[in-house]
Write a protein that holds these residues in place. Sequence first.
Motif, PDB file in Angstrom:
ATOM      1  N   VAL A  55       1.312  -0.767   0.413  1.00  0.00           N
ATOM      2  CA  VAL A  55       0.182  -0.009  -0.383  1.00  0.00           C
ATOM      3  C   VAL A  55       0.930   1.226  -0.033  1.00  0.00           C
ATOM      4  CG1 VAL A  55      -1.826   0.981   1.104  1.00  0.00           C
ATOM      5  CG2 VAL A  55      -1.844  -0.761   0.981  1.00  0.00           C
ATOM      6  N   PRO A  60      -7.549   1.459  -0.868  1.00  0.00           N
ATOM      7  CA  PRO A  60      -6.313   0.335  -0.842  1.00  0.00           C
ATOM      8  C   PRO A  60      -6.459  -1.537  -0.704  1.00  0.00           C
ATOM      9  CG  PRO A  60      -6.479   1.321   1.177  1.00  0.00           C
ATOM     10  CD  PRO A  60      -7.704   2.009   0.363  1.00  0.00           C
ATOM     11  N   ARG A 101      -4.958  -4.053   1.040  1.00  0.00           N
ATOM     12  CA  ARG A 101      -4.744  -5.124   1.844  1.00  0.00           C
ATOM     13  C   ARG A 101      -4.250  -6.150   1.257  1.00  0.00           C
ATOM     14  NH1 ARG A 101      -3.449  -3.733   7.444  1.00  0.00           N
ATOM     15  NH2 ARG A 101      -3.086  -5.766   8.469  1.00  0.00           N
TER      16      ARG A 101
END
Length: 594
Positions: A98, A115, A117
């Motif tokens: 990220v 994002p 993850r």
Amino acid sequence: VDLLVQGGEVKFHAFTDNFPTKEPFFVETGDAMPSRHEDKDLSDVLKMAKEVVKALGLTNGALHLEAKITADEPKLIELNARMGGDYLYDWIKTIWEVDLVEEASKIAVGIPCQPKRLRAPRCHLVGKYLIPEHSGVVTGVKLPQEEPDPLMVHDTSVQKEAGDAVLVPPEGFETMGWIVGRGDTYAEAEENLDSALRQVEVNIVRFDSTSSVGKTRRKNRFGAAQVSRRRILQSARIEKVRGFDLGKKSLHVGILCNIYDAESSEEGAVHSDLTSVGLNIQKAVEAKGHRVTFFDMNETPLPFDKIANANVDLIFNVCERINNSSLLEPHAAAILDCLGIPYTGSNPLTLALCIDKIKVKKILEQHGLPTPNFDYVFHKNEPIREDLRYPLMVKLANTDNSIGISNASVVSSLKALKEQVNHLLEKYNRPVLIEEFIEGDEVDVTIMGNESRVKVLPLSRSIFDDLPKGTWGIYPFQAKWTENSVYEQIRVERPAKYSQKLTALISEICLDAYRIFDCHDYARIEVRVDRSGNPYILEINPNPSISVGDCVPACAEMIGQNYEDFIEDIMKECILRYRAKPPYYHLQSAMVPF
């Protein structure tokens, strides 16, 4: 924990374990990612983080929160409205894939932040800072000749090179850099880190006043080392003063003042007084067994290099003019701060603030301390408050030594008011303060000390009842600086014969002013007391005149201090003020915002 927040919602988080800090200065030693704490503990930290973000109203951006996990619940340490520093950006990108900068940029321009993850970390990283045992000058840095395996050593960052100064507590909070180990597990990353640390060698020569290392003045790319070196010398001065016992050892004391040649101009008497202050202090300091070096701020060029190279322990700052301007008086203290030399008296902010009588009045009003009603003008024909009650006092708003004050300064009509205001504006080209004149006594309140040692000396009262008719009860320029004047009939009463109640009231409002304006070591506050016994603060005088015979040492004499003891008492307060405090602590104003 590092957070990405958009629209008040946490979109991403990453935990980092901070290693125990190095006491007693709480120096950060290293970190590890991912966290090794229990999932429940981390869940509690994240829950607290969300509550803190919501409570502070932070809705968008990259944030960095620090907390301590305890047996009961996580405790908040601080929240920074920025992403974590040093290597954390790189670590999060490496371990979780990220990019905090990219995602924060999306948030800034309103693009949805989503994002992705990873379910599991790509690797484990363990980093430690390279922290020297002591401050000094770097004489050598040895790193492995071969590039390390990036799967074992993720990062080697050495930010100093030979010739640079490095400052660790108490002189500063620098490191040599850091090394980061990498592995598939925490244990593997830690083992790789330890192996890498064994291959790094840093040599630092401890600061020693007898050594030549670090004293060379360089003008090439190593110039930064010269600046850092000066910082070590400055810190050494402060450390010496902190541990000094004035009763057992002698000091090398600098006296920063103004020396004038004899002259017959209007300001000649003022200049003569400014000259005598430094000379009298010199005699008093030498009488106590200390060595003295004199610095004249009337020299051309100004004695900056002399001050920097004199190796004094502290400076008695009684400079009142630079380039013959009292407006530059605060800069003398600022110069000493820049050189890292401890000095007596108040800091530059206090000195500058108290020169501006308009700001002083506004701050006194803001804090509810009694001061005469007032107004001010910068130019001719500016409107003046019509509700001010005559008689009025008209004076320059940023001068000292009663310059511009005469019997005509007290006016009883609008016509006289306009004439006096225009006269001052034309002659001095400075702002003019107009305040209600308080008929009664004038009281000088001397305060000495800092923190719990602050004390109010016996009050000095000026009584004007014996002045001839038509002469206002004030201290004009003529009263202070000419001989054989009518103002010699002013009676001075020390200590002032007021009731215990009124004495306490005057002392207490002046103590409040002393603390509000953050005065240091000593100050004199001017007060008027009307016929009904109501006190009004007129001016705050940090670093007031303390020559032999002046009001402040005369009040000290009332408590049994001769002039030499009085001067040494100021030096003691200076030493105690610097003791056990971080460098430049005295520049942190205690004044409440207004």
